[in-house]
Each structure stands twice: as C-alpha cells, then as structure tokens.
Design a protein around this motif. Structure first.
Motif: not given
Length: 104
Positions: A91-101
């Motif tokens: 989850h933090d990986t997605l958030a850190s790259f600001r991927v929209h999910f």
C-alpha cells in the motif's frame, strides 16, 4: 545496476531480489511503462521490505505531458489487489509513487 533488459526472455527475474539485500539505495526510473509493469511493482515492494531508500527519477512523461502513473498505473493496482495479504508495504509503495487507486 540492473534493469529488466538484463533478464533473457523466459528466465526467472526474481533471482535478482537477492541483489537487493546487498544494496542501500534503489533508483526507480519512472516512465509510463514502469507503472504498467507488474514486476516493477513487485521489485519496489521488495526494496521497501528490505529497507532500501528508493529514489524516483523521472524519465518519461505520459503522452499528454502528465506524470507517469497519474493515469492510474493499472498494472500496479492489479498487482496490489492480487496479493493475498495486501501488506502495508505494498500500500505504501502505491502511495509513495502517488499511483491513483481505489481500495476498500
């Protein structure tokens, strides 16, 4: 230095995860293709699990000039949703790259 170009077709690219244990820093070369690659997402999650500092470098924008991943990074979202235990690291990986999910 490693990129997916170092792995011949049909070979197990996950063997390179062992190299992560010898590193302190990972440079993430961001492009639209980076965010459409499930293996790139897995690699980022593994790097974070091993405590590597991840430094993102912008290489290529989307065709409309927006940042890569801002269009959804659908493959990364699919990889995240496909994990049996949606870990905090993923989850933090997605958030850190600001991927929209959108996740529940």
């Amino acid at each position: 230095c490693f990129s997916g170009l170092h792995v011949a077709g049909g070979n197990n690219w996950r063997i390179y995860f062992e190299k992560l244990q010898q590193c302190d820093v990972m440079l993430a070369i961001m492009s639209p293709a980076f965010f459409e690659s499930g293996p790139c997402f897995e690699e980022q999650v593994e790097a974070r699990r091993h405590g590597l500092k991840v430094i993102p470098l912008l290489f290529q924008l989307e065709e409309d000039g927006s940042p890569p991943g801002s269009k959804g990074g659908q493959k990364w979202v699919e990889e995240y949703e496909g994990k049996q235990a949606q870990s905090e690291v993923a989850h933090d990986t997605l958030a850190s790259f600001r991927v929209h999910f959108d996740v529940d």
